[in-house]
Structure formats: structure tokens, C-alpha cells
Design a protein around this motif. Structure first.
Motif, PDB file in Angstrom:
ATOM      1  N   GLY A 118       2.036  -0.960  -8.747  1.00 56.16           N
ATOM      2  CA  GLY A 118       1.593   0.424  -8.634  1.00 56.16           C
ATOM      3  C   GLY A 118       2.758   1.388  -8.562  1.00 56.16           C
ATOM      4  N   GLN A 119       2.535   2.596  -9.020  1.00 58.50           N
ATOM      5  CA  GLN A 119       3.581   3.612  -8.998  1.00 58.50           C
ATOM      6  C   GLN A 119       3.856   4.059  -7.573  1.00 58.50           C
ATOM      7  OE1 GLN A 119       3.571   6.758 -12.008  1.00 58.50           O
ATOM      8  NE2 GLN A 119       3.874   8.273 -10.395  1.00 58.50           N
ATOM      9  N   VAL A 120       5.136   4.319  -7.281  1.00 55.63           N
ATOM     10  CA  VAL A 120       5.545   4.888  -6.008  1.00 55.63           C
ATOM     11  C   VAL A 120       6.256   6.201  -6.307  1.00 55.63           C
ATOM     12  CG1 VAL A 120       6.923   4.611  -3.922  1.00 55.63           C
ATOM     13  CG2 VAL A 120       5.801   2.618  -4.947  1.00 55.63           C
ATOM     14  N   ASP A 121       5.781   7.279  -5.715  1.00 58.31           N
ATOM     15  CA  ASP A 121       6.383   8.592  -5.900  1.00 58.31           C
ATOM     16  C   ASP A 121       7.280   8.909  -4.720  1.00 58.31           C
ATOM     17  OD1 ASP A 121       5.095  10.261  -8.317  1.00 58.31           O
ATOM     18  OD2 ASP A 121       3.585   8.896  -7.512  1.00 58.31           O
ATOM     19  N   LEU A 122       8.515   9.318  -5.023  1.00 60.74           N
ATOM     20  CA  LEU A 122       9.489   9.673  -4.001  1.00 60.74           C
ATOM     21  C   LEU A 122       9.738  11.179  -4.046  1.00 60.74           C
ATOM     22  CD1 LEU A 122      12.164   6.888  -4.660  1.00 60.74           C
ATOM     23  CD2 LEU A 122      10.083   6.740  -3.296  1.00 60.74           C
ATOM     24  N   GLN A 149       0.810  -1.220   0.000  1.00 61.21           N
ATOM     25  CA  GLN A 149       0.000   0.000   0.000  1.00 61.21           C
ATOM     26  C   GLN A 149       0.844   1.271   0.000  1.00 61.21           C
ATOM     27  OE1 GLN A 149      -2.720  -0.336   3.338  1.00 61.21           O
ATOM     28  NE2 GLN A 149      -4.246  -1.358   2.069  1.00 61.21           N
ATOM     29  N   ILE A 150       2.166   1.138   0.042  1.00 62.96           N
ATOM     30  CA  ILE A 150       3.015   2.324   0.047  1.00 62.96           C
ATOM     31  C   ILE A 150       2.901   3.035  -1.295  1.00 62.96           C
ATOM     32  CG2 ILE A 150       5.375   3.199   0.181  1.00 62.96           C
ATOM     33  CD1 ILE A 150       5.988   0.893   2.088  1.00 62.96           C
ATOM     34  N   ARG A 151       2.469   4.269  -1.259  1.00 63.59           N
ATOM     35  CA  ARG A 151       2.221   5.038  -2.488  1.00 63.59           C
ATOM     36  C   ARG A 151       3.183   6.215  -2.631  1.00 63.59           C
ATOM     37  NH1 ARG A 151       2.179   7.306  -6.302  1.00 63.59           N
ATOM     38  NH2 ARG A 151       0.535   7.926  -7.766  1.00 63.59           N
ATOM     39  N   ARG A 152       3.589   6.807  -1.507  1.00 64.11           N
ATOM     40  CA  ARG A 152       4.493   7.961  -1.546  1.00 64.11           C
ATOM     41  C   ARG A 152       5.510   7.837  -0.420  1.00 64.11           C
ATOM     42  NH1 ARG A 152       1.963  11.064  -5.197  1.00 64.11           N
ATOM     43  NH2 ARG A 152      -0.283  10.652  -5.353  1.00 64.11           N
ATOM     44  N   ILE A 153       6.743   8.254  -0.712  1.00 62.20           N
ATOM     45  CA  ILE A 153       7.805   8.242   0.288  1.00 62.20           C
ATOM     46  C   ILE A 153       8.465   9.616   0.285  1.00 62.20           C
ATOM     47  CG2 ILE A 153       9.943   7.171   1.075  1.00 62.20           C
ATOM     48  CD1 ILE A 153       9.128   4.629  -0.416  1.00 62.20           C
ATOM     49  N   PHE A 154       8.481  10.250   1.451  1.00 58.43           N
ATOM     50  CA  PHE A 154       9.037  11.593   1.605  1.00 58.43           C
ATOM     51  C   PHE A 154      10.334  11.485   2.403  1.00 58.43           C
ATOM     52  CE2 PHE A 154       4.491  11.903   1.081  1.00 58.43           C
ATOM     53  CZ  PHE A 154       4.328  12.960   0.183  1.00 58.43           C
ATOM     54  N   ILE A 155      11.439  11.913   1.802  1.00 63.41           N
ATOM     55  CA  ILE A 155      12.752  11.830   2.435  1.00 63.41           C
ATOM     56  C   ILE A 155      13.157  13.222   2.925  1.00 63.41           C
ATOM     57  CG2 ILE A 155      15.180  11.263   2.095  1.00 63.41           C
ATOM     58  CD1 ILE A 155      13.319   8.831   2.052  1.00 63.41           C
ATOM     59  N   THR A 156      13.531  13.302   4.199  1.00 65.65           N
ATOM     60  CA  THR A 156      13.890  14.611   4.759  1.00 65.65           C
ATOM     61  C   THR A 156      15.265  15.069   4.295  1.00 65.65           C
ATOM     62  OG1 THR A 156      14.746  13.544   6.760  1.00 65.65           O
ATOM     63  CG2 THR A 156      12.458  14.329   6.805  1.00 65.65           C
TER      64      THR A 156
END
Length: 320
Positions: A85-89, A54-61
Motif C-alpha cells: 500500500g502507498q504511504v504518504d509522507l 496499517q501505517i498510511r500517512r507519516i507527518f514529520i514536524t
């Protein structure tokens, strides 16, 4: 909006704490948004109730290893497991170069499933339900804090009340749900607002790490329902915090107080405050609560649900 802490240690993992990662589960979208992805995050996901599919977006600090070393492994594993599914980083422009190097030397192939977005201060993502914005923090390398703001939702339309007024089901209900005023056959005028519960104000989640005290964190966290803020050091170790550009417990509390947030959750703790040492994490908690009482300490696999609230504020029951 449900938060799960997957890693709450700073720098290196310990027996009880993995390095940085926080999952924000959005049940209404059947999605998980991940904030940072330190080494071992995929193992933490397997030990939790979350589904990596279910991971759809990952935000890296920022690009320090304790925040990104788990990223390539997680992406590769989900791909091998058949995720399509696409994953947006989202992160610093160097994030794309880092991933390209990993892909090149590990001979991993993602096709077009992974999209990388270089962030700048301001809005980095928006859809019909959420806005994600970022602000630069103050660390040894470029770092960003993120705010996820849920858009307001109209209150529930009371069908039973409408039927009691003799309003037949049909397209007219749609107009009433929008708050329009309609005229009934008997000449009576009915406002849709009278048939709807109060609007639900959108919730706000803010994630700030790694950083020393900065006004940018206050601006980002303004009126947040929950602020997750690093507290690597105790107040007595403030000199070390300034040298390494990390926060103390009191700095995190000062940000929460100035931003008027509802709940502060501290994370990213130095292993120097482990049990058996002269200063321990309960001391950091006491320091923060002296400034901002509604503070708690995160621990691995801690869950926290951000409560919904109507436009007219009500007392909120919080989960721990």
C-alpha cells in the motif's frame, strides 16, 4: 481516534523512553497515521499492539535526527515485509532530499509506494472524514505543528422509531437520514431530524513539537480535544528553553489554557529530570497543572482514546 505514544524522550533515548513518535490509530479507516519517526520507532511498533502494515500517512514536524532517524528503517522494513500500500509522507521540502539520499546510498527500492508532500501552512490533507492542517512553530530549524480535525458525523437513524410510525423501509429512509421532511400516506409530515440522534461533533487532535512558546501553536490547537505539546524543560530552566527554542512545562500549559483545549498531554522530556535528579517529571506536572489542571505526562506505550461527543456537550469519561 486512538493515540499511542511510541517515544517520549527529547534528543536521545533513555532506558524507559524512546525518542519522538506518536501513532494515531483510526479504526474507522483501518489506518495508522504516524507523527514523527525517531530512531527505533519500528522496534517500538513491534512492542505495541499496532500493526505497521496499517501505517498510511507519516507527518514529520522537522528534520532533526530524533524525529526522523527511524523513518528510513521503518519504510524499508515494511517494504521487505511485503507491504504494497502507498504511504504518504508530509514535511519540510528537505524531507524528500533526505529520503532520496538514503535510498541512493542504501540501494533501497520503494517503487512508487512512497509519496512525499512538502507542507506549507494551511491544509495539507483532506478527505471525506478528516482535515489535516499545519502551522509553523518556533524552533532552531523550520518546524511544523499538525492538527487532525474529524468532520462532524450525522447522528444514528432510529429505524425502530421509523417503523413504529408506519414508515416502510426503502429509499425514504435515505431521505430521512439526511434530515429531510417527508409526507406519509395519511398526510402526516415527519422530519428526519426527529428520527436521528444528535449529530456527533468531530474530534480534534493536535501535535506540537519542537517549539518554544508561540502564538501559532495556540491558533492551531484552538478548542482541540487533545493537545500533545512538548515540555522539554522545567520552569526554572526557562533560560535554557529560550536558548534552545524548546518549551517548558508552563509554556505548554499556557498554550493549552489560551487555546481552551480539553486535555493537555506533555511529552519530549529532557533526561535531566529522570528519577534521582533534584527535579523530576512530577515537578513538571505540578507546574503545568497549576496553570492548566487537565494535564498529564506521556510515557512510552501510553494509550489515550479521544472520546466522541454529541453536538450538545456532555461530561466525558477519559481514559488514561
Amino acid at each position: 481516534m486512538e493515540i499511542t505514544f511510541l517515544g517520549t524522550s527529547s534528543g536521545v533515548p533513555t532506558r524507559s523512553r524512546n525518542v519522538s513518535s506518536v501513532a494515531l490509530r483510526l479504526p474507522q479507516k483501518s489506518e495508522i497515521w504516524l507523527f514523527d519517526c525517531g530512531e527505533g520507532t519500528q522496534h517500538q511498533l513491534m512492542r505495541s499492539d499496532l500493526k505497521s502494515s496499517q501505517i498510511r500517512r507519516i507527518f514529520i514536524t522537522h528534520m532533526h535526527g530524533d524525529h526522523i532517524f527511524g523513518l528510513m528503517g521503518l519504510l524499508a522494513s515494511t517494504g521487505l515485509a511485503g507491504a504494497k500500500g502507498q504511504v504518504d509522507l508530509y514535511g519540510h521540502p528537505d524531507l524528500k532530499d533526505y529520503l532520496n539520499a538514503c535510498i541512493r546510498y542504501s540501494h533501497t527500492h520503494f517503487a512508487n509506494r512512497i509519496q512525499v508532500h512538502a507542507v506549507e501552512p494551511g491544509v495539507v490533507f483532506e478527505d471525506e472524514q478528516f482535515t489535516v492542517s499545519c502551522n509553523p512553530l518556533k524552533h532552531r530549524i523550520p518546524a511544523f505543528g499538525y492538527a487532525v480535525t474529524e468532520k462532524d458525523r450525522p447522528g444514528r437513524f432510529n429505524v425502530e422509531k421509523a417503523k413504529a410510525l408506519g414508515i416502510p423501509p426503502g429509499p425514504i429512509y435515505g431521505r430521512l437520514k439526511k434530515g429531510e421532511t417527508i409526507a406519509l400516506e395519511n398526510g402526516r409530515r415527519v422530519s428526519g431530524k426527529d428520527l436521528c440522534d444528535p449529530d456527533e461533533s468531530g474530534r480534534k487532535f493536535v501535535y506540537c513539537t519542537d517549539t518554544v512558546f508561540t502564538e501559532n501553536a495556540i491558533a492551531l490547537a484552538e478548542n482541540a480535544d487533545v493537545l500533545i505539546h512538548e515540555a522539554t524543560f522545567a520552569h526554572q530552566d526557562a533560560e535554557m528553553a529560550f536558548d534552545r527554542l524548546h518549551s517548558t512545562s508552563t509554556m505548554a500549559a499556557q498554550v493549552a489554557l489560551a487555546a481552551q483545549v480539553k486535555q493537555l498531554i506533555m511529552t519530549h522530556f529532557s533526561p535531566r529530570y529522570a528519577p534521582g535528579n533534584p527535579l523530576q517529571l512530577h515537578n513538571l506536572l505540578e507546574e503545568a497543572q497549576a496553570i492548566f489542571p487537565n494535564t498529564c505526562l506521556a510515557y512510552d506505550f501510553m494509550e489515550y482514546e479521544i472520546p466522541r461527543h454529541q453536538t450538545q456537550p456532555k461530561s466525558l469519561a477519559r481514559s488514561s
